[in-house]
Design a protein around this motif. Structure first.
Motif, PDB file in Angstrom:
ATOM      1  N   ALA A 155     -13.577 -45.915 -27.169  1.00 19.81           N
ATOM      2  CA  ALA A 155     -15.008 -46.168 -27.341  1.00 19.81           C
ATOM      3  C   ALA A 155     -15.546 -47.069 -26.240  1.00 19.81           C
ATOM      4  O   ALA A 155     -16.754 -47.048 -25.941  1.00 19.81           O
ATOM      5  CB  ALA A 155     -15.263 -46.790 -28.711  1.00 19.81           C
ATOM      6  N   ILE A 206     -18.704 -49.097 -29.878  1.00 21.82           N
ATOM      7  CA  ILE A 206     -19.565 -48.849 -28.711  1.00 21.82           C
ATOM      8  C   ILE A 206     -20.339 -50.124 -28.415  1.00 21.82           C
ATOM      9  O   ILE A 206     -21.033 -50.649 -29.284  1.00 21.82           O
ATOM     10  CB  ILE A 206     -20.531 -47.681 -28.967  1.00 21.82           C
ATOM     11  CG1 ILE A 206     -19.741 -46.402 -29.269  1.00 21.82           C
ATOM     12  CG2 ILE A 206     -21.464 -47.476 -27.786  1.00 21.82           C
ATOM     13  CD1 ILE A 206     -20.602 -45.278 -29.809  1.00 21.82           C
ATOM     14  N   ALA A 242     -16.727 -41.566 -30.789  1.00 22.68           N
ATOM     15  CA  ALA A 242     -16.147 -42.811 -31.293  1.00 22.68           C
ATOM     16  C   ALA A 242     -15.665 -42.649 -32.731  1.00 22.68           C
ATOM     17  O   ALA A 242     -14.632 -43.214 -33.116  1.00 22.68           O
ATOM     18  CB  ALA A 242     -17.161 -43.945 -31.192  1.00 22.68           C
TER      19      ALA A 242
END
Length: 328
Positions: free
Chosen positions: A27, A72, A322
């Motif tokens: 991610a 993220i 992700a």
């Protein structure tokens, strides 16, 4: 004679395949583009980009929070503003109380540890829909007149809290100009991720739908690069390095994997790639029609971009990917 060299031995089990895997996604590789719109409590899906939404400034905070939980930490917001706020010199781009810069400041206030990469180009704010100033008589995109506007735009973004400035306009000399403006105003710590090779691509269509930012006349071929050219990207790279870029970007990504590799082999700067809206839309359309496995195709696309040499990837798949990576 039977083979003695058997590469399949390194593929015979999942554990071995994982052990010898050469390229890995996390991610942390992703920068998630976000579309901003005016209003309140708005979350509107982009028709040509299934699963991607346009957010008002309040709802985008919730979306950033969901992404942070998935790992993220980098975001690239883009604004869609009303035509009434647009003019030929993109004055709204420097309005600290406007939609874009206020949203940037709000995100940084709520999530001080995330990285915000802002976009420097006139087209979202221009009544002409171009990335630079348009000559009213000839229609020419005026390079040097545009630099002043872009510099003020970048300065306003730094004041709003941007961590990385992303000049996507492709005007000559804009990296040096922006670096000088930032440094002269005590923003030496703000990075520049230059769109080093931004091609005049057909893959940008859904993005322009999302922001209503298509040119009113003409096209962008006098400043964006010819898709047929490879060596020109290396010339742009050399200029960006000289002018003070901290990172470089190739856009689009999937159809330009060779350019990503060429640039990666010739620079010590971090290389990023933009997996653009049309590349996203193609995969989504095929998956929705049952023609491809959407999840597997998404992960293969992202893996190919990283394998080509991208250190980071701007991608609309970021959140979905992700989630897949979290599942393992």
């Amino acid at each position: 004679m039977l083979p003695t060299d058997r590469p399949r031995r390194n593929r015979k089990s999942q554990v071995i395949r994982d052990m010898v895997q050469e390229t890995r996604l996390t991610a942390h590789d992703f920068i998630f583009p976000l579309f901003l719109i005016e209003g309140h409590s708005q979350r509107l899906e982009v028709k040509s980009m299934p699963g991607i939404y346009r957010y008002s400034a309040d709802t985008v905070i919730d979306e950033v929070g969901r992404c942070v939980e998935l790992g993220i930490k980098a975001f690239a917001p883009f604004p869609s503003i009303s035509d009434g706020l647009k003019d030929r010199l993109a004055r709204e781009s420097a309005n600290l109380d406007g939609l874009y810069l206020k949203a940037v400041a709000d995100i940084k206030r709520q999530f001080p540890d995330v990285v915000i990469m802002t976009d420097v180009a006139m087209d979202p704010y221009s009544s002409d829909g171009h990335d630079g100033v348009v000559d009213v008589d000839s229609g020419e995109i005026l390079n040097d007149a545009s630099l002043e506007v872009l510099g003020q735009m970048a300065l306003a973004q730094a004041r709003a809290g941007a961590d990385i400035i992303g000049p996507s306009d492709m005007m000559d000399g804009r990296v040096a100009w922006i670096r000088d403006v930032l440094d002269s105003n005590a923003f030496q710590h703000v990075s520049i991720m230059s769109y080093t090779a931004k091609y005049a691509s057909a893959f940008y269509g859904p993005f322009r739908d999302a922001l209503d930012s298509a040119p009113k006349k003409g096209d962008k071929k006098s400043y964006q690069m010819n898709p047929a050219n490879r060596r020109e990207a290396l010339r742009e790279l050399a200029l960006d390095e000289t002018e003070g870029a901290d990172m470089v970007m190739i856009k689009p990504a999937l159809s330009y994997l060779d350019i990503i590799r060429e640039v990666k082999d010739r620079t010590n700067l971090p290389v990023t790639a933009y997996n653009v809206s049309g590349e996203y839309a193609m995969v989504k359309a095929a998956a929705l029609n049952g023609w491809m496995d959407g999840e597997r195709t998404m992960m293969e696309v992202l893996l190919s971009i990283k394998r080509a040499g991208a250190d980071a990837i701007l991608t609309y798949f970021a959140k979905e990917a992700a989630e897949v990576l979290r599942k393992g």
